[in-house]
Motif scaffolding. Sequence first.
Motif, PDB file in Angstrom:
ATOM      1  N   LYS A   1       2.154   1.719  -3.094  1.00 41.14           N
ATOM      2  CA  LYS A   1       0.969   1.926  -4.391  1.00 41.14           C
ATOM      3  C   LYS A   1       0.420   3.514  -4.246  1.00 41.14           C
ATOM      4  O   LYS A   1       0.161   4.597  -5.136  1.00 41.14           O
ATOM      5  CB  LYS A   1      -0.337   1.318  -3.812  1.00 41.14           C
ATOM      6  CG  LYS A   1      -0.193  -0.720  -5.109  1.00 41.14           C
ATOM      7  CD  LYS A   1      -1.863  -0.848  -4.357  1.00 41.14           C
ATOM      8  CE  LYS A   1      -2.272  -0.598  -3.139  1.00 41.14           C
ATOM      9  NZ  LYS A   1      -2.877  -2.358  -3.538  1.00 41.14           N
ATOM     10  N   TYR A   2      -0.252   3.840  -2.626  1.00 40.05           N
ATOM     11  CA  TYR A   2      -0.573   5.165  -2.496  1.00 40.05           C
ATOM     12  C   TYR A   2       0.565   6.478  -2.032  1.00 40.05           C
ATOM     13  O   TYR A   2       0.514   7.239  -1.810  1.00 40.05           O
ATOM     14  CB  TYR A   2      -1.614   5.214  -1.835  1.00 40.05           C
ATOM     15  CG  TYR A   2      -2.195   3.768  -1.729  1.00 40.05           C
ATOM     16  CD1 TYR A   2      -3.259   3.995  -2.605  1.00 40.05           C
ATOM     17  CD2 TYR A   2      -2.391   2.924  -1.261  1.00 40.05           C
ATOM     18  CE1 TYR A   2      -4.135   3.655  -3.393  1.00 40.05           C
ATOM     19  CE2 TYR A   2      -3.602   1.460  -1.388  1.00 40.05           C
ATOM     20  CZ  TYR A   2      -4.320   2.124  -2.459  1.00 40.05           C
ATOM     21  OH  TYR A   2      -5.092   1.169  -3.246  1.00 40.05           O
TER      22      TYR A   2
ATOM     23  N   SER B   1      -7.103   2.412  -6.388  1.00 39.50           N
ATOM     24  CA  SER B   1      -7.324   1.268  -6.427  1.00 39.50           C
ATOM     25  C   SER B   1      -7.089   0.051  -7.541  1.00 39.50           C
ATOM     26  O   SER B   1      -6.488  -0.545  -7.165  1.00 39.50           O
ATOM     27  CB  SER B   1      -8.495   0.576  -4.710  1.00 39.50           C
ATOM     28  OG  SER B   1      -8.096  -0.745  -4.984  1.00 39.50           O
TER      29      SER B   1
ATOM     30  N   LEU C   1      -6.609  -4.110   3.630  1.00 37.84           N
ATOM     31  CA  LEU C   1      -6.384  -3.852   5.296  1.00 37.84           C
ATOM     32  C   LEU C   1      -7.218  -3.974   6.331  1.00 37.84           C
ATOM     33  O   LEU C   1      -7.010  -5.001   7.113  1.00 37.84           O
ATOM     34  CB  LEU C   1      -6.585  -2.348   5.250  1.00 37.84           C
ATOM     35  CG  LEU C   1      -5.644  -1.466   5.012  1.00 37.84           C
ATOM     36  CD1 LEU C   1      -6.015   0.588   4.784  1.00 37.84           C
ATOM     37  CD2 LEU C   1      -4.501  -1.884   5.183  1.00 37.84           C
TER      38      LEU C   1
ATOM     39  N   ASP D   1       4.615   6.155   4.694  1.00 35.41           N
ATOM     40  CA  ASP D   1       4.692   6.364   3.696  1.00 35.41           C
ATOM     41  C   ASP D   1       5.022   8.689   3.039  1.00 35.41           C
ATOM     42  O   ASP D   1       4.679   8.313   4.482  1.00 35.41           O
ATOM     43  CB  ASP D   1       4.018   5.969   2.155  1.00 35.41           C
ATOM     44  CG  ASP D   1       2.461   6.678   2.324  1.00 35.41           C
ATOM     45  OD1 ASP D   1       2.310   7.745   2.501  1.00 35.41           O
ATOM     46  OD2 ASP D   1       1.296   4.990   2.940  1.00 35.41           O
TER      47      ASP D   1
ATOM     48  N   ASN E   1       0.793  -1.013  -0.035  1.00 36.30           N
ATOM     49  CA  ASN E   1       0.254  -0.250  -0.380  1.00 36.30           C
ATOM     50  C   ASN E   1       0.706   0.896   0.320  1.00 36.30           C
ATOM     51  O   ASN E   1       0.485   2.599  -0.602  1.00 36.30           O
ATOM     52  CB  ASN E   1      -1.268  -0.019   1.304  1.00 36.30           C
ATOM     53  CG  ASN E   1      -2.324  -0.707   0.807  1.00 36.30           C
ATOM     54  OD1 ASN E   1      -2.796  -1.387  -0.209  1.00 36.30           O
ATOM     55  ND2 ASN E   1      -2.766  -1.328   2.380  1.00 36.30           N
TER      56      ASN E   1
ATOM     57  N   THR F   1      -7.715  -5.031  -4.161  1.00 36.41           N
ATOM     58  CA  THR F   1      -8.701  -6.037  -4.439  1.00 36.41           C
ATOM     59  C   THR F   1      -9.456  -5.427  -3.271  1.00 36.41           C
ATOM     60  O   THR F   1     -10.620  -5.352  -3.313  1.00 36.41           O
ATOM     61  CB  THR F   1      -8.124  -6.994  -3.195  1.00 36.41           C
ATOM     62  OG1 THR F   1      -7.623  -7.217  -2.610  1.00 36.41           O
ATOM     63  CG2 THR F   1      -7.656  -8.176  -4.715  1.00 36.41           C
ATOM     64  N   GLY F   2      -8.801  -4.335  -2.214  1.00 36.02           N
ATOM     65  CA  GLY F   2      -9.384  -3.815  -1.695  1.00 36.02           C
ATOM     66  C   GLY F   2     -10.267  -4.705  -0.193  1.00 36.02           C
ATOM     67  O   GLY F   2     -10.570  -4.268   0.173  1.00 36.02           O
TER      68      GLY F   2
HETATM   69  P1  ADP Z   1      -6.584  -1.768  -1.945  1.00 38.16           P
HETATM   70  O1  ADP Z   1      -6.713  -2.727  -2.111  1.00 38.16           O
HETATM   71  O2  ADP Z   1      -7.747  -1.080  -2.479  1.00 38.16           O
HETATM   72  O3  ADP Z   1      -5.663  -0.545  -2.082  1.00 38.16           O
HETATM   73  P2  ADP Z   1      -7.099  -1.743   1.299  1.00 38.16           P
HETATM   74  O4  ADP Z   1      -7.917  -2.720   1.531  1.00 38.16           O
HETATM   75  O5  ADP Z   1      -4.987  -2.299   1.429  1.00 38.16           O
HETATM   76  O6  ADP Z   1      -6.834  -2.059  -0.650  1.00 38.16           O
HETATM   77  O7  ADP Z   1      -6.825  -0.206   1.224  1.00 38.16           O
HETATM   78  C1  ADP Z   1      -7.801   0.349   1.298  1.00 38.16           C
HETATM   79  C2  ADP Z   1      -8.133   1.788   1.064  1.00 38.16           C
HETATM   80  O8  ADP Z   1      -7.540   2.117   2.355  1.00 38.16           O
HETATM   81  C3  ADP Z   1      -7.005   1.764  -0.797  1.00 38.16           C
HETATM   82  O9  ADP Z   1      -8.354   1.413  -1.355  1.00 38.16           O
HETATM   83  C4  ADP Z   1      -6.540   3.303  -0.387  1.00 38.16           C
HETATM   84  O10 ADP Z   1      -7.702   3.825  -0.349  1.00 38.16           O
HETATM   85  C5  ADP Z   1      -6.610   3.122   1.281  1.00 38.16           C
HETATM   86  N1  ADP Z   1      -5.423   3.052   1.328  1.00 38.16           N
HETATM   87  C6  ADP Z   1      -4.837   1.957   2.441  1.00 38.16           C
HETATM   88  N2  ADP Z   1      -3.569   2.621   2.533  1.00 38.16           N
HETATM   89  C7  ADP Z   1      -3.499   3.667   1.913  1.00 38.16           C
HETATM   90  C8  ADP Z   1      -2.581   4.646   2.282  1.00 38.16           C
HETATM   91  N3  ADP Z   1      -0.727   4.567   2.463  1.00 38.16           N
HETATM   92  N4  ADP Z   1      -1.914   5.808   1.545  1.00 38.16           N
HETATM   93  C9  ADP Z   1      -3.127   6.279   0.958  1.00 38.16           C
HETATM   94  N5  ADP Z   1      -4.488   5.629   1.182  1.00 38.16           N
HETATM   95  C10 ADP Z   1      -3.966   3.797   1.539  1.00 38.16           C
END
Ligand code: ADP
Length: 269
Positions: free
Chosen positions: A164-165, A215, A225, A190, A161, A221-222
């Motif tokens: 990615k983010y 995402s 977390l 991050d 994550n 996949t959502g």
């Molecule tokens: P995904 O597969 O969509 O990444 P997660 O369950 O890992 O699903 O995360 C849920 C959502 O939380 C993500 O879609 C994103 O919007 C947000 N998110 C998670 N980690 C971060 C991060 N490090 N920075 C910003 N947004 C995040």
Amino acid sequence: AREQRWEMRIGRTASGAQIVHLVDQTDSYAAERMRIDFVANASHELRTPLASILGYIETLGEEAGEEKDLRNRFLRIMFDEARRMQRLIEDLISLSRIEAEKYRLPDTPVDLSLLIKEIRSELVDARDGGPPIISALQDDVPPVSGDRAQLSQVLHNLIGNAMKYGRKGGAVTVGLERHPTGMVRVLVRDEGDGIAPEHLPRLTERFYRVDAGRSRAAGGTGLGLAIVKHIVERHRGRLDIESTLGEGTTVKILLPAHGTPAGSAVIKR
Ligand code: ADP
């Protein structure tokens, strides 16, 4: 706001008088609602890529199949969509396995420092032009009581994550330290856009995404977390997500050290 649900049960006292019990069923209704939503969401998430694959197969059977470039482009898209379904199914299987083991306390000593180093070199090898991954590992950190494969999944999901983010070119920091309580703390930080406070409490819900388009484009996949939360709970740990818009996000996990009675890891929620 939660809908209150009460169930009325009629019984008799020892002396034969009729008595009415009111039983609060709010929690079990909410759990049932969540289960129904989960099945609906999962089906929808699988149906979308499947519909796309079927559409391309049909087109390939027609004239598009003759043209090599077009055919290759369609095959590429079908491959990506099938991979998306595969990731989702793998995450769904992970979630149900973790839930099935919920009450079995994992108790193998796991050296997180070693695990972080392994995952880091794996990810550094795999990425091209991704953010630098900095590890800040204290060296006197005791092993935790855990399930190595599941803890590895936690780290993969959190570091994934952050990559990615995170902001392009921003660093990802993975920290490991001994917490004053004697527990072990893992941090993944991050330098991304951060998450608005109203989303924070919902991030660990299955399929909850702040920006669904982003995402999906990143292959999410959502469920990442939600999986992290379940694994941390199974380890009697604690998960905190802190974020500042425009600055970045830090995920903190506290885990009981190996050898401490798991019950003594009393966790305030
Ligand atoms: P995904 O597969 O969509 O990444 P997660 O369950 O890992 O699903 O995360 C849920 C959502 O939380 C993500 O879609 C994103 O919007 C947000 N998110 C998670 N980690 C971060 C991060 N490090 N920075 C910003 N947004 C995040």
